[in-house]
Design a protein around this motif. Structure first.
Motif, PDB file in Angstrom:
ATOM      1  N   SER A 160     -13.744 -10.336  -6.492  1.00 53.39           N
ATOM      2  CA  SER A 160     -13.545  -8.922  -5.893  1.00 53.39           C
ATOM      3  C   SER A 160     -14.751  -8.072  -6.235  1.00 53.39           C
ATOM      4  O   SER A 160     -14.874  -7.116  -5.621  1.00 53.39           O
ATOM      5  CB  SER A 160     -12.434  -8.539  -6.869  1.00 53.39           C
ATOM      6  N   TYR A 161     -15.649  -8.469  -7.124  1.00 54.62           N
ATOM      7  CA  TYR A 161     -16.787  -7.625  -7.479  1.00 54.62           C
ATOM      8  C   TYR A 161     -18.104  -8.135  -6.724  1.00 54.62           C
ATOM      9  O   TYR A 161     -19.177  -7.481  -6.828  1.00 54.62           O
ATOM     10  CB  TYR A 161     -17.208  -7.845  -9.219  1.00 54.62           C
ATOM     11  N   VAL A 175     -14.420  -7.308   1.298  1.00 51.70           N
ATOM     12  CA  VAL A 175     -13.661  -7.917   0.395  1.00 51.70           C
ATOM     13  C   VAL A 175     -13.088  -6.811  -0.461  1.00 51.70           C
ATOM     14  O   VAL A 175     -13.879  -5.941  -1.098  1.00 51.70           O
ATOM     15  CB  VAL A 175     -14.583  -8.810  -0.485  1.00 51.70           C
ATOM     16  N   TYR A 176     -11.751  -6.951  -1.082  1.00 51.38           N
ATOM     17  CA  TYR A 176     -11.147  -5.973  -1.686  1.00 51.38           C
ATOM     18  C   TYR A 176     -10.630  -6.344  -2.781  1.00 51.38           C
ATOM     19  O   TYR A 176      -9.855  -7.395  -2.577  1.00 51.38           O
ATOM     20  CB  TYR A 176     -10.261  -5.252  -0.633  1.00 51.38           C
ATOM     21  N   PRO A 177     -10.254  -5.711  -3.964  1.00 54.00           N
ATOM     22  CA  PRO A 177      -9.562  -6.229  -4.945  1.00 54.00           C
ATOM     23  C   PRO A 177      -8.001  -6.119  -4.756  1.00 54.00           C
ATOM     24  O   PRO A 177      -7.566  -4.937  -4.509  1.00 54.00           O
ATOM     25  CB  PRO A 177     -10.122  -5.360  -6.173  1.00 54.00           C
ATOM     26  N   LYS A 179      -4.533  -6.964  -6.638  1.00 54.88           N
ATOM     27  CA  LYS A 179      -4.062  -6.995  -7.852  1.00 54.88           C
ATOM     28  C   LYS A 179      -2.794  -8.129  -7.982  1.00 54.88           C
ATOM     29  O   LYS A 179      -2.170  -7.831  -7.001  1.00 54.88           O
ATOM     30  CB  LYS A 179      -3.771  -6.076  -8.697  1.00 54.88           C
ATOM     31  N   TYR A 227     -10.440  -1.361  -9.140  1.00 56.10           N
ATOM     32  CA  TYR A 227     -11.011  -2.660 -10.016  1.00 56.10           C
ATOM     33  C   TYR A 227     -10.243  -2.312 -11.454  1.00 56.10           C
ATOM     34  O   TYR A 227     -10.922  -2.303 -12.385  1.00 56.10           O
ATOM     35  CB  TYR A 227     -12.401  -2.737 -10.085  1.00 56.10           C
ATOM     36  N   LEU A 262      -7.238  -9.698 -10.221  1.00 53.88           N
ATOM     37  CA  LEU A 262      -7.638  -9.242  -8.806  1.00 53.88           C
ATOM     38  C   LEU A 262      -8.155 -10.711  -8.056  1.00 53.88           C
ATOM     39  O   LEU A 262      -9.084 -11.179  -8.396  1.00 53.88           O
ATOM     40  CB  LEU A 262      -8.948  -8.248  -9.085  1.00 53.88           C
ATOM     41  N   ARG A 263      -7.510 -10.418  -6.837  1.00 53.52           N
ATOM     42  CA  ARG A 263      -7.765 -11.498  -5.997  1.00 53.52           C
ATOM     43  C   ARG A 263      -8.747 -10.868  -4.972  1.00 53.52           C
ATOM     44  O   ARG A 263      -8.731  -9.776  -4.388  1.00 53.52           O
ATOM     45  CB  ARG A 263      -6.668 -11.913  -5.214  1.00 53.52           C
ATOM     46  N   PRO A 264      -9.830 -11.709  -4.614  1.00 51.44           N
ATOM     47  CA  PRO A 264     -10.831 -11.212  -3.586  1.00 51.44           C
ATOM     48  C   PRO A 264     -10.509 -11.219  -2.121  1.00 51.44           C
ATOM     49  O   PRO A 264     -10.562 -12.211  -1.546  1.00 51.44           O
ATOM     50  CB  PRO A 264     -12.398 -11.954  -3.776  1.00 51.44           C
ATOM     51  N   THR A 285     -17.275 -16.229  -1.325  1.00 48.81           N
ATOM     52  CA  THR A 285     -16.298 -14.970  -1.898  1.00 48.81           C
ATOM     53  C   THR A 285     -15.325 -14.841  -1.025  1.00 48.81           C
ATOM     54  O   THR A 285     -15.105 -15.445   0.230  1.00 48.81           O
ATOM     55  CB  THR A 285     -17.070 -13.879  -2.343  1.00 48.81           C
TER      56      THR A 285
END
Length: 318
Positions: A160-161, A175-177, A179, A227, A262-264, A285
């Motif tokens: 996610s980062y 790409v988004y976090p 949860k 995040y 966190l899932r990407p 990613t």
């Protein structure tokens, strides 16, 4: 950038070869595990819902993925714990090719194997920035020591980062976090004898249940936000209530472990694998909920790309 669901087709054989290559009983016990079953709950799944599940299984079979529609009795034969469930099971979909396992244990063993082959890991090291000049990355600046690490090729695999590190380079990615939560229940010897040993997916509530020896883990839910890794106990309690309803005989006798991560996620749930506008910078990613499922296949394809070879999988990478 090229993405494809076809990476699913190459992961399981690669994962299995890694397990076999490790040659350790401990690793084999952790990885060779639970086949996957999606049972349908009568009170929460209409005949139309179950028909839709069967149609999806048929579509997957056309893609070469074995998914078998099972009756209530057949589901109970595959997983006897379902016969003791407090909810009525109307049937299910069984995937004998699927397996689940302890991803943490696998990763630790894989790291030891890599180190034995000369790979150097830099733990407790924070990447401050990716440095670039023109169309190339020139190095990675490290926060703790201030040094710059240089290499021939650079891969961003930060889940996610990833977007945060790449944004200053003008490399954008969707790409988004997302949860997700899990609970882990410690089983007594009596509970362990009766607990599910087949990996289960509760389609109605979108949670999965997997067995890890004397532990039972259930995971699910999705929160699209910032995040933030903080555990929301309400979410975890909802998962626990569902597990207790499915299997009342598994009421925890001790503390239940709560976890959030966190899932990407990408908008179409397909990962980003391949090159960027910087010719020596690559992405791996956006795997969403399928991080471990797709890990080995994605890594193998990316290794081919970085080495100048064409990946075995039959679609175009960039």
């Amino acid at each position: 950038m090229t993405t494809s669901r076809e990476t699913d087709w190459m992961d399981h054989p690669t994962l299995r070869r890694l397990v076999e290559e490790a040659g350790t009983l401990e690793l084999e016990e952790r990885i060779t595990l639970l086949k996957a079953l999606i049972p349908g709950v009568a009170a929460e799944m209409t005949p139309r819902d179950f028909e839709a599940l069967a149609r999806h299984a048929k579509a997957m079979r056309r893609l070469g993925i074995v998914r078998e529609v099972k009756s209530r009795a057949e589901c109970a034969a595959l997983e006897p714990a379902l016969a003791r469930s407090s909810v009525e099971i109307v049937g299910g979909v069984y995937t004998p090719q699927d397996e689940s396992g302890d991803a943490h244990e696998f990763t630790q063993k894989l790291a030891h194997m890599a180190q034995a082959r000369g790979v150097r890991f830099r733990y407790e090291t924070t990447v401050r920035a990716i440095e670039a000049a023109g169309e190339c990355v020139t190095g990675i600046s490290v926060r703790e020591s201030g040094e710059q690490i240089e290499g021939d090729a650079y891969v961003v695999a930060l889940g996610s980062y990833s977007p945060l590190l790449c944004a200053p380079l003008g490399v954008r990615m969707p790409v988004y976090p997302l949860k997700g939560y899990s609970i882990t229940i410690a089983l007594t010897p009596e509970q362990a004898a009766a607990a599910p040993s087949v990996s289960l997916t509760d389609e109605a509530h979108k949670i999965v249940i997997s067995r890890f020896g004397d532990r039972l883990r259930s995971a699910g839910t999705a929160e699209l936000g910032d995040y933030d890794n903080e555990v929301n106990p309400v979410r975890c309690e909802a998962i626990l209530r569902r597990v207790r309803r499915l299997f009342p005989f598994l009421a925890p006798s001790g503390e239940v472990e709560h976890w959030a991560g966190l899932r990407p996620a990408t908008p179409n749930n397909v990962p980003l694998i391949g090159g960027t506008r910087l010719r020596n910078l690559y992405l791996n990613t956006g795997h969403g909920t399928l991080g471990w499922t797709l890990a080995c296949g994605s890594g193998r394809a990316l290794a081919d790309l970085v080495s100048g070879r064409g990946p075995e999988i039959g679609f175009k990478f960039q």
